[in-house]
Each structure stands twice: as C-alpha cells, then as structure tokens.
Write an enzyme that holds these catalytic residues in place. Structure first.
Site, PDB file in Angstrom:
ATOM      1  CD  GLU A  67      -5.925   4.566  -0.592  1.00 29.77           C
ATOM      2  OE1 GLU A  67      -5.986   4.934   0.589  1.00 29.77           O
ATOM      3  OE2 GLU A  67      -6.874   4.010  -1.186  1.00 29.77           O
TER       4      GLU A  67
ATOM      5  CE1 TYR B 161      -3.645   2.630   1.364  1.00 28.16           C
ATOM      6  CE2 TYR B 161      -1.651   3.628   2.226  1.00 28.16           C
ATOM      7  CZ  TYR B 161      -2.980   3.721   1.892  1.00 28.16           C
ATOM      8  OH  TYR B 161      -3.648   4.895   2.080  1.00 28.16           O
TER       9      TYR B 161
END
Ligand code: GDP
Ligand code: MN
Length: 382
Positions: free
Chosen positions: A190, A101
């Site tokens: 993101e 991530y």
C-alpha cells in the site's frame, strides 16, 4: 510479516518504484548527522508497525539538522497505540501538490489480487470507501493471466488521474507494484500517499508492506528484516523452537495434534465458559522433544492457569503420545493442573500409562467436553 515503512521502501526501490532518499536513526545524534548527509529540509518519521503515525504526532518536518535532532528526540520513545518508537526514518522532505492512494492486496473472497486507486489519498482509505465510493477505482487481477498494462490505464482513467504525464508515471508504478507484490509473495502493498510534487513527479511517500509468512523461506533477505524485539515474546520463542503456536488472550493453555483438532478444542473451551491462551499444534509427532518445546512456550505465558492436551491417536499411537508426555514431565517441572484427553489408536494403553505414572497434577479424561470442563474448573480453582 509486516515490514516497517523504511523496509517496504527498500523493496519498492528494488522494484523501481520511486521513493525519497533517507537514513535510519536510533538517537537524536544519528538523526542530526542523517539530516546533514541528506542536506536541506527532512521529515522525521516514527518507525512502528501501525498506521496513523501522522495524526499521533510521529511524523515531523525539520528545516535543519538541529531541528531534525530535536524532533527525533521527541519522537523516539514515544508510544503510538501500544508501539514504542525505537527507530526514526529521516527522509529528504518532499513538496506535495497532490496526494493519491494506491494499493494491491490479496482478496481472499475473490481469490485474486485487488488493486485500489483513488486521487483522494493521504486520509484513511476506509473513509473514502464509505463516504465517496465512486472515487475509488477497484480492479481484480486474474493471477493466472497476470497483470496487463491496460488494467493500469483503466485504473488511472476510472480514478480520474487526468494529467497525461502523471498517467504515464502512475501506470508504470501500478505495474511495478504488481511485480513487487508477486515477487515478494506479499499479502498487501500500500502506498498512502502516492504524491505528485509541484514539479509533476509521482512517488511513494509512505509504504505498508505485508509478506506472507508461509513464503518467507523463499525470501531469506526479507525474513531477516523481522524485528524480533517488536513481536510477542511467546511467539518469538515458538518461532525459535519451531513450535506451531499462536498467542491468544485467555488462561487455558492448549496442545493438540492436528490443526483442525486444536481449532475445535478452542471452541469447546469457549463453550464451557473458558478462554484459550493459545493455539498450539503438535503436528503428527508426539515425541518428548516436541512436547517439551511446546510446553516451554505455553508455560512462558504468565496468564496460563491450566493446560489441556487434546490428542487423537491416528498414525501417531496413543501410547506413544502418552510416553512423550510422561517423559516431557520428567524433564520439566510444571505446577499447573494438566488435563489429558486421549482417544483413537491405542488410547486405552495410553490412558493406563498416564494413570499409573503421571504426577498428581495430571488428570485423564475420556471425552473432549469432559476434559474441557475439568481443565476450566481446575484453572479457576487456583
Ligand atoms: P501515516 O500517518 O502513518 O500514514 O504516515 P505517512 O508517511 O503517510 O505520513 C503522514 C502525512 O505526513 C502524509 O500524508 C503527508 O501529508 C505528511 N508527510 C510525510 N512526508 C512528508 C514530506 O516529505 N513532506 C511533506 N510536506 N509532508 C509529508
Ligand atoms: Mn500513510
């Protein structure tokens, strides 16, 4: 403004962040031919402005063009947390060895961009932050100094990305993500998951990209990406008319001149037990044109049961605003009760003009509190 995954990936690609090749489809037939063009296995991905599509059944692997068509058939029209799926993104399927991530977001508290990297990607990042906070590497970037390459190395080492070849790629992606973030005036970029393939290639499998609305004028190409059908219909109308408007979920329509005054009007409505239907700032002007536009937007909301004008005459004089309101009400018919609170420069003249010429559903009050009480009462009695 939130971008769809496929739009975010277009921007990623522009800034040199690796993504998979894909096509947009709006029907199962288009999905089939997209899969044919791409060749091999594909993944069919619902394009909606909300996360957790995988869990909701909006992401499916398809081995053949026929599979892609039937998966698209199932996903198109689906409702994912209130968002109807009108497009699917057909992308070359990737093999996944690891899911990381990576994000950069604007931390308002620190007034700095904040990077987060963890090797525990693919899941909700909030979960990682709660259950395993030491696995999450966090680093603020000083916007004046800008991003420095050692910061990407620090993120990698702290998060525990230990393969040298992966490190090199992740470090490159961190730098390019910062360039995308600054270059697009983003509030959030993101990548979840940022994957490592079995062959050791690192790439963005998903994208969440939010651009600062106030900077869109600098990015006409991004502004054009806005999906007008997906937004709130009142806010769309407001944007078209250039009215500063935010939809809320109550019954009292609100107009005022000055953002601070409108904000306190929302509070006063709540204080007297009402619920504001919107935020709407007329700005410095009080001309009929602006009032008509604002009233059209506010009354397009079927929930509105009463309207409150809260005007403080400063540079704009009270009599000018009163004239604007009267002219606006001549041009359009409004059956709802309207309460006007007018104070400040030339307020007495303004109030006298309204008392004399206004239609019977318009009521004038002298204070903000009494006006709020009056409009909530009138709206409730309908
Ligand atoms: P989200 O659920 O809305 O965050 O959508 P994502 O794009 O992140 O996809 C959800 C999950 O689907 C990912 O975490 C992957 O595990 C899986 N997925 C997506 N694309 C692929 C792919 O190309 N290959 C494989 N094997 N899995 C994929
Ligand atoms: Mn995701």
């Amino acid at each position: 403004m939130d971008l769809y995954e496929y739009q975010g990936k277009q921007l990623f690609a522009r800034f040199g962040i690796p993504v998979s090749d894909g096509r947009l489809a709006t029907s199962s037939e288009e999905a089939r031919s997209a899969a044919e063009e791409l060749g091999g296995a594909v993944v069919v991905k619902a394009q909606v402005l909300t996360g957790g599509r995988g869990k909701a059944g909006g992401i499916k692997l398809a081995a053949s063009p026929e599979d892609a068509a039937s998966e698209a058939e199932g996903i198109l029209g689906m409702d994912i947390r209130g968002h109807r799926v009108r497009h699917v993104w057909i992308e070359k399927a990737s093999d996944i060895a690891k899911e990381y991530y990576l994000s950069v977001t604007f931390d308002r508290g620190e007034k700095k961009p904040l990077f987060m990297l963890t090797t525990e990607g693919g899941v909700d990042i909030e979960e990682v932050a709660e259950s395993n906070p030491e696995a999450l590497a966090r680093l603020h970037i000083d916007p004046l100094v800008g991003f420095q390459p050692f910061q990407a190395r620090w993120l990698c080492f702290t998060a525990g990305v230990d393969d040298p070849d992966e490190q090199k790629q992740v470090i490159g992606i961190v730098g390019r993500l910062y360039e995308a973030f600054v270059g697009a005036d983003a509030m959030l970029c993101e990548i979840n998951p940022l994957i490592v393939t079995p062959a050791g290639e690192v790439k963005a499998l998903d994208s969440k990209f939010t651009v600062d609305d106030n900077a869109l004028y600098r990015h006409p190409d991004i502004a054009e990406m806005r999906d007008v059908e997906a937004g709130d219909p009142q806010e769309r109308l407001a944007r078209e008319k250039g009215v500063t408007y935010v939809k809320l979920d109550g019954e009292i329509g609100i107009l005022g001149n000055g953002a601070g005054l409108v904000m306190s009007t929302l509070d006063v409505i709540a204080q007297v037990g009402g619920r504001p239907a919107n935020f709407c700032d007329l700005g410095g002007g009080g001309d009929a044109e602006g009032v008509v536009d604002a009233l059209e937007v506010i009354t397009a909301d079927p929930q509105v049961k009463g309207i409150l004008f809260n005007i403080f005459g400063g540079i704009t004089r009270g009599d000018e605003v009163a004239r604007g309101i009267l002219e606006a009400l001549e041009r359009m018919t409004i059956d709802l009760p309207i309460v006007v609170r007018l104070d400040g420069t030339n307020a007495e003249d303004g109030r006298a003009m309204l008392a004399e010429a206004a239609p019977s559903n318009l009521h004038v009050e002298e204070t903000m509190l009494s006006a709020a009480e009056r409009v909530v009462e009138l709206a409730g009695s309908r």
